[in-house]
Design a protein around this motif. Sequence first.
Motif, mmCIF file in Angstrom:
data_model
loop_
_atom_site.group_PDB
_atom_site.id
_atom_site.type_symbol
_atom_site.label_atom_id
_atom_site.label_comp_id
_atom_site.label_asym_id
_atom_site.label_seq_id
_atom_site.Cartn_x
_atom_site.Cartn_y
_atom_site.Cartn_z
ATOM 1 N N LEU A 1 2.742 -5.987 5.609
ATOM 2 C CA LEU A 1 3.128 -6.969 4.384
ATOM 3 C C LEU A 1 3.906 -8.067 5.813
ATOM 4 C CD1 LEU A 1 3.965 -5.787 1.191
ATOM 5 C CD2 LEU A 1 1.410 -7.802 1.764
ATOM 6 N N ARG A 2 4.674 -7.460 6.063
ATOM 7 C CA ARG A 2 5.979 -8.855 7.008
ATOM 8 C C ARG A 2 4.975 -9.542 8.126
ATOM 9 N NH1 ARG A 2 11.776 -9.026 8.060
ATOM 10 N NH2 ARG A 2 11.558 -9.440 9.662
ATOM 11 N N ALA A 3 4.254 -8.351 8.656
ATOM 12 C CA ALA A 3 2.767 -9.484 10.017
ATOM 13 C C ALA A 3 2.121 -10.099 9.572
ATOM 14 C CB ALA A 3 2.542 -8.119 10.331
ATOM 15 N N ALA B 1 -6.372 -10.930 2.114
ATOM 16 C CA ALA B 1 -7.712 -11.517 1.441
ATOM 17 C C ALA B 1 -7.454 -12.612 0.531
ATOM 18 C CB ALA B 1 -8.417 -10.358 0.402
ATOM 19 N N LEU B 2 -6.164 -12.408 -0.123
ATOM 20 C CA LEU B 2 -5.943 -14.123 -1.039
ATOM 21 C C LEU B 2 -5.802 -14.929 -0.720
ATOM 22 C CD1 LEU B 2 -3.893 -11.927 -4.341
ATOM 23 C CD2 LEU B 2 -6.141 -13.265 -4.456
ATOM 24 N N LEU B 3 -5.103 -15.337 0.607
ATOM 25 C CA LEU B 3 -4.185 -15.721 1.380
ATOM 26 C C LEU B 3 -5.885 -16.571 2.441
ATOM 27 C CD1 LEU B 3 -0.882 -13.130 2.607
ATOM 28 C CD2 LEU B 3 -1.198 -15.984 1.342
ATOM 29 N N GLN B 4 -6.246 -15.812 2.898
ATOM 30 C CA GLN B 4 -7.848 -16.214 2.922
ATOM 31 C C GLN B 4 -8.266 -17.560 2.164
ATOM 32 O OE1 GLN B 4 -9.205 -13.368 5.106
ATOM 33 N NE2 GLN B 4 -8.513 -13.430 6.966
ATOM 34 N N ARG C 1 -4.192 -3.268 -12.278
ATOM 35 C CA ARG C 1 -4.948 -4.770 -12.200
ATOM 36 C C ARG C 1 -3.585 -5.585 -12.699
ATOM 37 N NH1 ARG C 1 -9.334 -5.039 -16.603
ATOM 38 N NH2 ARG C 1 -9.384 -6.450 -15.950
ATOM 39 N N ILE C 2 -2.916 -6.122 -13.567
ATOM 40 C CA ILE C 2 -2.257 -6.714 -14.159
ATOM 41 C C ILE C 2 -1.570 -7.459 -12.975
ATOM 42 C CG2 ILE C 2 -0.547 -7.586 -16.209
ATOM 43 C CD1 ILE C 2 -1.357 -5.176 -17.134
ATOM 44 N N GLY C 3 -1.260 -6.745 -12.307
ATOM 45 C CA GLY C 3 -0.526 -7.450 -10.817
ATOM 46 C C GLY C 3 -1.440 -8.281 -9.911
ATOM 47 N N SER C 4 -2.656 -7.257 -9.733
ATOM 48 C CA SER C 4 -3.766 -8.312 -8.735
ATOM 49 C C SER C 4 -3.978 -9.540 -9.471
ATOM 50 C CB SER C 4 -4.850 -7.499 -8.924
ATOM 51 O OG SER C 4 -5.095 -6.465 -8.346
ATOM 52 N N TRP C 5 -3.891 -9.452 -10.886
ATOM 53 C CA TRP C 5 -4.132 -11.147 -11.440
ATOM 54 C C TRP C 5 -2.874 -11.396 -11.137
ATOM 55 C CZ3 TRP C 5 -1.028 -13.721 -14.830
ATOM 56 C CH2 TRP C 5 -1.385 -15.268 -15.026
ATOM 57 N N ASP D 1 -3.203 2.192 -0.016
ATOM 58 C CA ASP D 1 -2.968 1.161 0.967
ATOM 59 C C ASP D 1 -3.454 0.020 0.421
ATOM 60 O OD1 ASP D 1 -4.546 2.077 1.820
ATOM 61 O OD2 ASP D 1 -4.158 3.313 3.629
ATOM 62 N N ASP D 2 -3.420 -0.048 -0.131
ATOM 63 C CA ASP D 2 -4.391 -1.432 -0.048
ATOM 64 C C ASP D 2 -3.823 -3.404 -0.425
ATOM 65 O OD1 ASP D 2 -4.304 -0.863 -3.029
ATOM 66 O OD2 ASP D 2 -6.440 -1.107 -2.578
ATOM 67 N N LEU D 3 -2.675 -2.669 -0.725
ATOM 68 C CA LEU D 3 -1.624 -4.575 -1.197
ATOM 69 C C LEU D 3 -1.956 -5.281 0.210
ATOM 70 C CD1 LEU D 3 0.220 -5.691 -3.119
ATOM 71 C CD2 LEU D 3 2.159 -4.571 -2.303
ATOM 72 N N PRO D 4 -1.823 -4.718 1.661
ATOM 73 C CA PRO D 4 -1.619 -5.689 2.437
ATOM 74 C C PRO D 4 -3.307 -6.207 2.570
ATOM 75 C CG PRO D 4 -0.215 -3.446 3.161
ATOM 76 C CD PRO D 4 -1.112 -3.100 1.921
ATOM 77 N N LYS D 5 -3.686 -5.116 2.489
ATOM 78 C CA LYS D 5 -5.452 -5.922 2.532
ATOM 79 C C LYS D 5 -5.997 -6.770 1.183
ATOM 80 C CE LYS D 5 -7.456 -1.498 4.151
ATOM 81 N NZ LYS D 5 -7.320 -0.455 3.135
#
Length: 282
Positions: free
Chosen positions: A170-172, A135-138, A89-93, A127-131
């Motif tokens: 992530l690289r993609a 979403a954040l980039l968008q 959670r902290i990392g998501s923040w 496996d949801d780190l890239p997702k």
Amino acid sequence: ESKHRARNGWQHFTSELAQQQQDRLHIETQLRRAVDNEEFRLVYQPQVDLKHGRVIAAEALIRWQSRQLGELRPDVFINHAENTGDIVRIGSWVLREACRQIAQWRDAGMGLVRVAVNVSYRQFAGDDLPKRVRALLQEFNLPGSALELEFTERVLIEDAPATLRIFADLRALGIVLTIDDFGEGYSALNYLRRLPIHGLKLSQLFTEGVPHNRSDVAVCKAVAAIAHSLGLGLVAEGVESEAQRQFLLELGVPVGQGFLFSPGLPADDFARRLALPLASMT
Ligand code: C2E
Ligand code: MG
Ligand code: MG
Ligand code: MG
């Protein structure tokens, strides 16, 4: 007599253990609420090109001002957060706050500042780190290249089956991927060939000793040679002196960060630092 002392020693030892246990529980309880209580903030340490001192990126570093415990360094609390799982959670923040800040700087006309974010090995589980990153980039309308993720060799040791896939995803997205504190862990060089990473960060453990300590010099040379021959970027951490800067530059290390240039700064101070003319910098 000595028996007596030993018993006292033991009591001292157990009460110290009990105290440590209590401190740990206390930190972990406070950590759980810290995101909701908005007790975290990020500071931004400039990464500069070692030749000219130009700021080329920033590393986001978390700071915790606990209502109960005061200011705590990440060295103290990240471990706890990893043990309890709160780091997710902290990392998501942290990721969200970094993206928000990049967008704010862009909107203020500063251009795109790349921010490197430290990611715990526990954030690679599942496996949801890239997702989430996508979403954040968008959400903030950012290109992946505005974001760099720093992870330690621990991620490679855990060797979750999904890890390679996550790196590829992530690289993609265009994210810059970097191994932090390189040399401190046990990276099999074999990994370096397989992973789709962009760069290494030379641990300050070794920067610290140059140019005087012979074994530190040897390690720095070896890491620089690995980076060069594999075509990877290289950033030196913990550059504190002009002598270190000179040495690293001669070794062909292009980028550094450290107190010689600047500590981590609040966002506004970083923005001012970025705007400074080169002549006024070291
Ligand atoms: P790191 O990623 O290797 O960050 C570099 C650390 O060295 C930072 O400590 C920074 O303030 C410090 N430093 C920078 N320049 C110098 C220098 O010239 N000399 C010396 N002696 N130190 C310097 P900090 O901010 O206390 O962070 C410690 C560690 O905590 C970081 O090491 C990183 O592993 C972890 N960390 C920090 N923020 C986060 C975060 O948001 N998420 C996660 N998972 N870990 C974080
Ligand atoms: Mg780092
Ligand atoms: Mg580091
Ligand atoms: Mg380090």
